[in-house]
Design a protein around this motif. Structure first.
Motif, PDB file in Angstrom:
ATOM      1  N   PHE A   1      53.341  20.453  23.704  1.00 39.69           N
ATOM      2  CA  PHE A   1      53.464  21.178  24.970  1.00 39.69           C
ATOM      3  C   PHE A   1      54.837  21.847  25.073  1.00 39.69           C
ATOM      4  O   PHE A   1      54.947  22.983  25.526  1.00 39.69           O
ATOM      5  CB  PHE A   1      53.235  20.230  26.148  1.00 39.69           C
ATOM      6  CG  PHE A   1      53.385  20.883  27.486  1.00 39.69           C
ATOM      7  CD1 PHE A   1      52.464  21.810  27.942  1.00 39.69           C
ATOM      8  CD2 PHE A   1      54.467  20.573  28.298  1.00 39.69           C
ATOM      9  CE1 PHE A   1      52.606  22.416  29.187  1.00 39.69           C
ATOM     10  CE2 PHE A   1      54.619  21.175  29.542  1.00 39.69           C
ATOM     11  CZ  PHE A   1      53.689  22.093  29.988  1.00 39.69           C
ATOM     12  N   ALA A   2      55.874  21.151  24.639  1.00 39.46           N
ATOM     13  CA  ALA A   2      57.226  21.716  24.652  1.00 39.46           C
ATOM     14  C   ALA A   2      57.286  22.965  23.775  1.00 39.46           C
ATOM     15  O   ALA A   2      57.856  23.984  24.179  1.00 39.46           O
ATOM     16  CB  ALA A   2      58.240  20.678  24.173  1.00 39.46           C
ATOM     17  N   MET A   3      56.692  22.898  22.608  1.00 39.35           N
ATOM     18  CA  MET A   3      56.689  24.060  21.706  1.00 39.35           C
ATOM     19  C   MET A   3      55.917  25.222  22.316  1.00 39.35           C
ATOM     20  O   MET A   3      56.315  26.378  22.201  1.00 39.35           O
ATOM     21  CB  MET A   3      56.107  23.683  20.352  1.00 39.35           C
ATOM     22  CG  MET A   3      57.031  22.827  19.507  1.00 39.35           C
ATOM     23  SD  MET A   3      58.564  23.662  19.046  1.00 39.35           S
ATOM     24  CE  MET A   3      57.982  24.633  17.665  1.00 39.35           C
ATOM     25  N   GLU A   4      54.814  24.915  22.972  1.00 37.52           N
ATOM     26  CA  GLU A   4      54.021  25.959  23.619  1.00 37.52           C
ATOM     27  C   GLU A   4      54.831  26.649  24.715  1.00 37.52           C
ATOM     28  O   GLU A   4      54.820  27.880  24.825  1.00 37.52           O
ATOM     29  CB  GLU A   4      52.749  25.340  24.206  1.00 37.52           C
ATOM     30  CG  GLU A   4      51.796  26.342  24.784  1.00 37.52           C
ATOM     31  CD  GLU A   4      50.536  25.677  25.310  1.00 37.52           C
ATOM     32  OE1 GLU A   4      50.143  26.024  26.448  1.00 37.52           O
ATOM     33  OE2 GLU A   4      49.963  24.822  24.614  1.00 37.52           O
ATOM     34  N   LEU A   5      55.553  25.862  25.518  1.00 39.98           N
ATOM     35  CA  LEU A   5      56.384  26.431  26.581  1.00 39.98           C
ATOM     36  C   LEU A   5      57.431  27.393  26.031  1.00 39.98           C
ATOM     37  O   LEU A   5      57.566  28.513  26.522  1.00 39.98           O
ATOM     38  CB  LEU A   5      57.094  25.326  27.359  1.00 39.98           C
ATOM     39  CG  LEU A   5      56.347  24.614  28.457  1.00 39.98           C
ATOM     40  CD1 LEU A   5      57.217  23.510  29.051  1.00 39.98           C
ATOM     41  CD2 LEU A   5      55.919  25.571  29.543  1.00 39.98           C
ATOM     42  N   ILE A   6      58.186  26.949  25.031  1.00 38.97           N
ATOM     43  CA  ILE A   6      59.257  27.829  24.535  1.00 38.97           C
ATOM     44  C   ILE A   6      58.695  29.000  23.738  1.00 38.97           C
ATOM     45  O   ILE A   6      59.261  30.080  23.757  1.00 38.97           O
ATOM     46  CB  ILE A   6      60.346  27.066  23.748  1.00 38.97           C
ATOM     47  CG1 ILE A   6      59.797  26.341  22.529  1.00 38.97           C
ATOM     48  CG2 ILE A   6      61.116  26.142  24.655  1.00 38.97           C
ATOM     49  CD1 ILE A   6      60.852  25.696  21.666  1.00 38.97           C
ATOM     50  N   SER A   7      57.583  28.804  23.074  1.00 33.11           N
ATOM     51  CA  SER A   7      56.970  29.895  22.326  1.00 33.11           C
ATOM     52  C   SER A   7      56.556  31.031  23.268  1.00 33.11           C
ATOM     53  O   SER A   7      56.820  32.204  23.004  1.00 33.11           O
ATOM     54  CB  SER A   7      55.759  29.381  21.546  1.00 33.11           C
ATOM     55  OG  SER A   7      55.160  30.429  20.820  1.00 33.11           O
TER      56      SER A   7
ATOM     57  N   VAL B   1      64.602  27.526  29.454  1.00 31.36           N
ATOM     58  CA  VAL B   1      63.144  27.544  29.609  1.00 31.36           C
ATOM     59  C   VAL B   1      62.689  26.277  30.323  1.00 31.36           C
ATOM     60  O   VAL B   1      61.903  26.323  31.283  1.00 31.36           O
ATOM     61  CB  VAL B   1      62.434  27.679  28.244  1.00 31.36           C
ATOM     62  CG1 VAL B   1      60.937  27.434  28.371  1.00 31.36           C
ATOM     63  CG2 VAL B   1      62.711  29.040  27.626  1.00 31.36           C
ATOM     64  N   PHE B   2      63.182  25.137  29.874  1.00 37.70           N
ATOM     65  CA  PHE B   2      62.778  23.863  30.477  1.00 37.70           C
ATOM     66  C   PHE B   2      63.352  23.700  31.882  1.00 37.70           C
ATOM     67  O   PHE B   2      62.664  23.235  32.787  1.00 37.70           O
ATOM     68  CB  PHE B   2      63.172  22.696  29.571  1.00 37.70           C
ATOM     69  CG  PHE B   2      62.429  22.728  28.269  1.00 37.70           C
ATOM     70  CD1 PHE B   2      61.085  22.408  28.219  1.00 37.70           C
ATOM     71  CD2 PHE B   2      63.066  23.100  27.099  1.00 37.70           C
ATOM     72  CE1 PHE B   2      60.379  22.459  27.036  1.00 37.70           C
ATOM     73  CE2 PHE B   2      62.379  23.147  25.907  1.00 37.70           C
ATOM     74  CZ  PHE B   2      61.025  22.825  25.871  1.00 37.70           C
ATOM     75  N   ARG B   3      64.589  24.087  32.062  1.00 43.15           N
ATOM     76  CA  ARG B   3      65.214  23.965  33.386  1.00 43.15           C
ATOM     77  C   ARG B   3      64.460  24.795  34.428  1.00 43.15           C
ATOM     78  O   ARG B   3      64.253  24.351  35.550  1.00 43.15           O
ATOM     79  CB  ARG B   3      66.674  24.379  33.316  1.00 43.15           C
ATOM     80  CG  ARG B   3      67.540  23.384  32.591  1.00 43.15           C
ATOM     81  CD  ARG B   3      68.986  23.828  32.549  1.00 43.15           C
ATOM     82  NE  ARG B   3      69.804  22.869  31.849  1.00 43.15           N
ATOM     83  CZ  ARG B   3      70.747  23.201  30.974  1.00 43.15           C
ATOM     84  NH1 ARG B   3      71.006  24.464  30.705  1.00 43.15           N
ATOM     85  NH2 ARG B   3      71.448  22.265  30.372  1.00 43.15           N
TER      86      ARG B   3
END
Length: 110
Positions: free
Chosen positions: A18-24, A89-91
């Motif tokens: 999921f983390a990779m999908e978000l930043i991608s 991106v995460f923030r």
């Protein structure tokens, strides 16, 4: 030139895919097993430091770790800029993220 610009990002988000999908999506990078963004190649994995019963608010207990590995010749300024972009991106999505690297102080929100 700094010799170790590798940076681990501990993210309070699960699972690593999921983390990779978000930043991608956010950074328009190409993703399969890793993501290329700017001067970095990024991998997501499960955090091997997690222990049962540990404090869930302590970053080493968070499920996901991103390994950010710079390409040869990357400057400190470029590494800081690229890692900051990933962290942002995460923030922006409301996830906690903590950097563990030699330049982590330059990555903190002021």
């Amino acid at each position: 030139m700094p010799t170790d610009l590798h940076c681990n990002l501990y993210v309070k988000v699960a699972p690593p895919e999921f983390a990779m999908e978000l930043i991608s999506r956010a950074l328009a990078g190409s993703s399969s097993e890793s993501l290329i963004y700017g001067s970095m190649e990024i991998w997501a994995d499960y955090n091997g430091y997690q222990v049962d019963g540990g404090d869930p608010n302590y970053f080493l207990q968070w499920e996901t770790v991103l390994e950010c590995e710079p390409f040869p010749g990357t400057s400190l300024q470029q590494a800081v800029s690229d890692v900051k972009a990933v962290m942002e991106v995460f923030r922006q999505k409301g996830y906690l993220v903590v950097a563990d690297c030699m330049y982590e102080e330059e990555l903190k929100v002021k």
